[in-house]
Scaffold this motif. Structure first.
Motif, PDB file in Angstrom:
ATOM      1  N   ALA A 112      -0.180  -2.610   5.078  1.00 46.03           N
ATOM      2  CA  ALA A 112       0.243  -1.207   5.165  1.00 46.03           C
ATOM      3  C   ALA A 112       1.755  -1.103   5.335  1.00 46.03           C
ATOM      4  O   ALA A 112       2.408  -0.230   4.748  1.00 46.03           O
ATOM      5  N   LEU A 113       2.344  -1.995   6.122  1.00 45.67           N
ATOM      6  CA  LEU A 113       3.801  -1.975   6.312  1.00 45.67           C
ATOM      7  C   LEU A 113       4.543  -2.272   5.021  1.00 45.67           C
ATOM      8  O   LEU A 113       5.654  -1.774   4.805  1.00 45.67           O
ATOM      9  N   GLY A 114       3.942  -3.081   4.158  1.00 50.59           N
ATOM     10  CA  GLY A 114       4.607  -3.448   2.915  1.00 50.59           C
ATOM     11  C   GLY A 114       4.227  -2.599   1.721  1.00 50.59           C
ATOM     12  O   GLY A 114       4.706  -2.863   0.607  1.00 50.59           O
ATOM     13  N   LEU A 119       1.597   5.569  -1.653  1.00 48.45           N
ATOM     14  CA  LEU A 119       0.669   6.121  -0.666  1.00 48.45           C
ATOM     15  C   LEU A 119      -0.755   5.613  -0.847  1.00 48.45           C
ATOM     16  O   LEU A 119      -1.455   5.332   0.125  1.00 48.45           O
ATOM     17  N   LYS A 120      -1.210   5.484  -2.088  1.00 45.87           N
ATOM     18  CA  LYS A 120      -2.582   5.024  -2.309  1.00 45.87           C
ATOM     19  C   LYS A 120      -2.782   3.595  -1.828  1.00 45.87           C
ATOM     20  O   LYS A 120      -3.837   3.265  -1.263  1.00 45.87           O
ATOM     21  N   THR A 121      -1.789   2.754  -2.045  1.00 45.07           N
ATOM     22  CA  THR A 121      -1.883   1.379  -1.552  1.00 45.07           C
ATOM     23  C   THR A 121      -1.885   1.349  -0.032  1.00 45.07           C
ATOM     24  O   THR A 121      -2.621   0.575   0.595  1.00 45.07           O
ATOM     25  N   LEU A 122      -1.076   2.205   0.575  1.00 44.86           N
ATOM     26  CA  LEU A 122      -1.065   2.320   2.034  1.00 44.86           C
ATOM     27  C   LEU A 122      -2.451   2.683   2.560  1.00 44.86           C
ATOM     28  O   LEU A 122      -2.950   2.077   3.521  1.00 44.86           O
ATOM     29  N   ARG A 169       5.072  15.327  -7.667  1.00 46.21           N
ATOM     30  CA  ARG A 169       6.367  14.633  -7.607  1.00 46.21           C
ATOM     31  C   ARG A 169       6.833  14.095  -8.952  1.00 46.21           C
ATOM     32  O   ARG A 169       7.721  13.252  -9.018  1.00 46.21           O
ATOM     33  N   GLY A 170       6.228  14.539 -10.030  1.00 50.57           N
ATOM     34  CA  GLY A 170       6.679  14.117 -11.340  1.00 50.57           C
ATOM     35  C   GLY A 170       6.556  12.626 -11.546  1.00 50.57           C
ATOM     36  O   GLY A 170       5.547  12.010 -11.220  1.00 50.57           O
ATOM     37  N   SER A 171       7.607  12.000 -12.065  1.00 43.75           N
ATOM     38  CA  SER A 171       7.567  10.572 -12.363  1.00 43.75           C
ATOM     39  C   SER A 171       7.544   9.708 -11.107  1.00 43.75           C
ATOM     40  O   SER A 171       7.159   8.538 -11.158  1.00 43.75           O
ATOM     41  N   ALA A 172       7.953  10.255  -9.969  1.00 39.37           N
ATOM     42  CA  ALA A 172       7.913   9.489  -8.716  1.00 39.37           C
ATOM     43  C   ALA A 172       6.485   9.278  -8.243  1.00 39.37           C
ATOM     44  O   ALA A 172       6.204   8.323  -7.511  1.00 39.37           O
ATOM     45  N   LYS A 173       5.597  10.169  -8.628  1.00 41.87           N
ATOM     46  CA  LYS A 173       4.179  10.111  -8.245  1.00 41.87           C
ATOM     47  C   LYS A 173       4.035   9.908  -6.735  1.00 41.87           C
ATOM     48  O   LYS A 173       4.681  10.612  -5.973  1.00 41.87           O
ATOM     49  N   ASP A 174       3.221   8.941  -6.321  1.00 39.29           N
ATOM     50  CA  ASP A 174       3.023   8.750  -4.880  1.00 39.29           C
ATOM     51  C   ASP A 174       3.824   7.565  -4.348  1.00 39.29           C
ATOM     52  O   ASP A 174       3.539   7.067  -3.255  1.00 39.29           O
ATOM     53  N   LYS A 175       4.829   7.130  -5.104  1.00 40.76           N
ATOM     54  CA  LYS A 175       5.648   6.015  -4.636  1.00 40.76           C
ATOM     55  C   LYS A 175       6.435   6.424  -3.395  1.00 40.76           C
ATOM     56  O   LYS A 175       6.871   7.570  -3.269  1.00 40.76           O
ATOM     57  N   ILE A 176       6.616   5.481  -2.511  1.00 40.19           N
ATOM     58  CA  ILE A 176       7.353   5.752  -1.271  1.00 40.19           C
ATOM     59  C   ILE A 176       8.841   5.588  -1.563  1.00 40.19           C
ATOM     60  O   ILE A 176       9.495   4.597  -1.181  1.00 40.19           O
ATOM     61  N   VAL A 177       9.379   6.554  -2.303  1.00 33.96           N
ATOM     62  CA  VAL A 177      10.794   6.594  -2.677  1.00 33.96           C
ATOM     63  C   VAL A 177      11.260   8.037  -2.572  1.00 33.96           C
ATOM     64  O   VAL A 177      10.447   8.972  -2.550  1.00 33.96           O
ATOM     65  N   THR A 178      12.562   8.224  -2.496  1.00 32.52           N
ATOM     66  CA  THR A 178      13.094   9.580  -2.466  1.00 32.52           C
ATOM     67  C   THR A 178      12.947  10.239  -3.833  1.00 32.52           C
ATOM     68  O   THR A 178      13.015   9.571  -4.872  1.00 32.52           O
ATOM     69  N   ALA A 179      12.760  11.544  -3.818  1.00 31.15           N
ATOM     70  CA  ALA A 179      12.578  12.316  -5.046  1.00 31.15           C
ATOM     71  C   ALA A 179      12.967  13.756  -4.755  1.00 31.15           C
ATOM     72  O   ALA A 179      13.137  14.141  -3.592  1.00 31.15           O
ATOM     73  N   PHE A 226       0.221   0.498  16.840  1.00 29.13           N
ATOM     74  CA  PHE A 226       1.659   0.786  16.912  1.00 29.13           C
ATOM     75  C   PHE A 226       2.324   0.583  15.557  1.00 29.13           C
ATOM     76  O   PHE A 226       3.077   1.442  15.081  1.00 29.13           O
ATOM     77  N   PHE A 227       2.035  -0.538  14.919  1.00 30.25           N
ATOM     78  CA  PHE A 227       2.664  -0.801  13.618  1.00 30.25           C
ATOM     79  C   PHE A 227       2.072   0.087  12.514  1.00 30.25           C
ATOM     80  O   PHE A 227       2.752   0.368  11.520  1.00 30.25           O
ATOM     81  N   THR A 228       0.839   0.526  12.685  1.00 28.35           N
ATOM     82  CA  THR A 228       0.269   1.482  11.728  1.00 28.35           C
ATOM     83  C   THR A 228       1.011   2.814  11.802  1.00 28.35           C
ATOM     84  O   THR A 228       1.274   3.451  10.777  1.00 28.35           O
ATOM     85  N   VAL A 229       1.344   3.231  13.014  1.00 24.48           N
ATOM     86  CA  VAL A 229       2.158   4.441  13.180  1.00 24.48           C
ATOM     87  C   VAL A 229       3.494   4.286  12.452  1.00 24.48           C
ATOM     88  O   VAL A 229       3.971   5.205  11.774  1.00 24.48           O
ATOM     89  N   ILE A 230       4.103   3.105  12.570  1.00 23.61           N
ATOM     90  CA  ILE A 230       5.371   2.858  11.883  1.00 23.61           C
ATOM     91  C   ILE A 230       5.196   2.961  10.366  1.00 23.61           C
ATOM     92  O   ILE A 230       6.031   3.550   9.664  1.00 23.61           O
ATOM     93  N   ALA A 231       4.103   2.395   9.853  1.00 21.74           N
ATOM     94  CA  ALA A 231       3.865   2.430   8.409  1.00 21.74           C
ATOM     95  C   ALA A 231       3.722   3.863   7.900  1.00 21.74           C
ATOM     96  O   ALA A 231       4.320   4.238   6.879  1.00 21.74           O
ATOM     97  N   TYR A 232       2.948   4.674   8.613  1.00 22.43           N
ATOM     98  CA  TYR A 232       2.762   6.060   8.183  1.00 22.43           C
ATOM     99  C   TYR A 232       4.035   6.888   8.397  1.00 22.43           C
ATOM    100  O   TYR A 232       4.347   7.781   7.590  1.00 22.43           O
TER     101      TYR A 232
END
Length: 505
Positions: free
Chosen positions: A294-296, A300-303, A355-365, A422-428
């Motif tokens: 989850a951290l890596g 969002l779907k992979t998370l 989000r258009g081409s960004a889809k659910d990727k964890i990137v800025t858009a 704790f680390f799950t909170v960080i991931a989300y």
């Protein structure tokens, strides 16, 4: 006999058959039939929960063949709980699907209903061979659903999924063959009576078969090291399919509960608690691996897919310890985690469409439309998944921790669950802050509008974490009684000793 036991199987079977012959009918008609079928299924499972609440076992023997002969369905609290869990998840997944996801495949609804049929057979069967049949129905339908939408992104993970599950099916068939060669039966209650009497070479054969079964169930549950097929397969499936698949790993967990508490329980002599010494450490390692994944995660779907693996480890750890309190807490967490993960898959799809081409990727858009609504849904799901108050995930994990209050098991369980949370909170937090709050200049061209169906479905699944808190008292009472019933299978075994008459057993 109580014919209500056949309803969760016959309703999706008949609905699925109708869908097959209506492949070229207007999609509105197919959708109406599909939703009606799922609603009827939900009603039937609620009736079965009410019936099972009196702590008695109910038997349905096809062809009126007395057990251990023939095909039997058995209803108790655990099977009723799994049936209603699946039906509630299915109704919202189906509502989401008719928002447009079901387009492009005339047999989507038929496969969806056959998937439900396979799940319900697995939860109701009293026979190991019919459990194998249920797994095969699940495999065929789930492969069709996994490939819905096509594309290489789904073909490769789908191929891995099928190959591994076919291998698991082969091992399953070999293991039940080994057990049958010694005992002459595959009826679970009959096995529970015969296994304690085994000795010598016969006991060794059954032990080997039992350990092979545990490997198969671990594969179905996605227990490490048999879990690495899951993230890509689930992350690349369409949202309602991935959400429904949230209950698929729970079939393996259900099978472990059913078989290893009844057939290899405390009364199984030299084979008592077979494999449970391995299950506890593997569950904690699975939880840890899920948190690392989850951290890596880069989308969002992979998370959320790694969250499925986290929930598997969290569920199996208290189950492996075998206490009534631990099993009850695990069942409460099973309800919470399944619905929460299902809702998060739907939310991830809604975000991707905005989000258009960004889809659910964890990137800025660029800032998406409906950001407030989607961020609230994601927040609710993340809080419940991570186990933060005041939602159901917190109460479920608290019950799990309270079920182990001494010994080295307490140290390991508390440490892994709390640090993992704790680390799950960080991931989300990382994912949510980047996707919803870090924006760049620009605009998204033609984002797909949020339809009423998808909003209601995702919102309802997210809202169930609040409902579970509001009904925590009666739900905990039900899970407590379920755990007590599982650990005292005497009444289940009486099914074999008492001739079946008209009425409930």
């Amino acid at each position: 006999m109580n014919h209500w036991l056949t309803a969760p199987i016959l309703i999706p079977l008949l609905g699925g058959i109708l869908q097959v012959f209506m492949g070229y009918a207007p999609i509105s008609l197919r959708r109406t039939l599909a939703i009606a079928t799922t609603v009827l299924l939900l009603v039937s499972t609620i009736i079965l929960v009410v019936l099972a609440s009196d702590d008695s076992y109910r038997l349905y023997a096809f062809g009126n063949w007395q057990p251990p002969f023939g095909i039997v369905l058995v209803l108790d609290r655990l099977s009723a709980l799994m049936l209603v869990l699946t039906a509630i998840l299915a109704i919202f997944c189906h509502i989401f699907a008719i928002g447009g996801t079901d387009e492009g495949n005339r047999q989507f609804h038929g496969l969806f209903l056959f998937q439900l049929m396979g799940l319900n057979i697995a939860f109701l069967t009293g026979d190991l061979f019919n459990l194998f049949v249920a797994f095969e129905v699940l495999l065929i339908a789930s492969y069709g659903l996994l490939m819905h939408g096509g594309g290489r992104a789904r073909s490769v993970p789908g191929l891995h999924y099928v190959v591994l599950n076919l291998a698991g099916s082969a091992v399953f068939l070999i293991s039940v063959g080994m057990i049958y060669s010694v005992t002459g039966t595959l009826n679970m209650a009959d096995l529970a009576l015969k296994i304690p009497e085994l000795a010598g070479e016969n006991m060794s054969i059954v032990k080997a078969g039992g350990m092979m079964l545990l490997v198969v169930f671990a594969l179905k549950a996605a227990l490490i090291p048999l879990c690495f097929w899951l993230p890509k397969a689930y992350a690349n499936a369409t949202a309602p399919v991935a959400a429904l698949f949230a209950v698929m790993t729970k079939v393996g967990i259900y099978a472990i509960l059913r078989v290893y508490l009844l057939v290899f329980g405390d009364d199984a002599g030299a084979l008592a608690n077979l494999g449970m010494d391995w299950l506890f450490p593997l569950a904690l390692i699975t939880l840890t691996m899920g948190v690392i994944g989850a951290l890596g995660a880069d989308n969002l779907k992979t998370l959320v897919a790694w969250q499925v693996i986290i929930s598997v480890g969290t569920l199996l750890a208290p189950i492996a310890l075998g206490s009534a309190a631990g099993i009850s807490a695990a069942l409460f967490y099973l309800l919470s985690s399944t619905w929460t993960v299902g809702g998060l898959f739907l939310v991830a799809e809604m975000v991707a469409n905005q989000r258009g081409s960004a889809k659910d990727k964890i990137v800025t858009a660029p800032r998406m439309r409906n950001r407030t609504f989607l961020s609230v849904l994601f927040l609710v799901g993340a809080v419940a998944a991570a186990g933060l108050p005041p939602l159901s995930g917190f109460f479920a994990k608290l019950l799990i921790l309270q079920s182990v209050l001494s010994g080295s098991e307490m140290a390991w369980l508390w440490s892994v669950v709390l640090i993992g949370s704790f680390f799950t909170v960080i991931a989300y937090s990382r994912a949510g802050s980047i996707v919803f709050w870090r924006t760049v200049d620009g605009h998204i061209e033609e984002p797909k509008p949020l339809g009423g169906n998808v909003s209601v479905a995702a919102g309802a699944l997210a809202g169930l974490s609040v409902v579970l808190v509001a009904l925590a008292g009666p739900i905990s009472e039900f899970t407590d009684a379920t755990a007590a019933q599982l650990l005292n299978p005497g009444d289940y075994l009486e099914i074999l000793k008492t001739p079946m008459v008209e009425g409930d057993k």
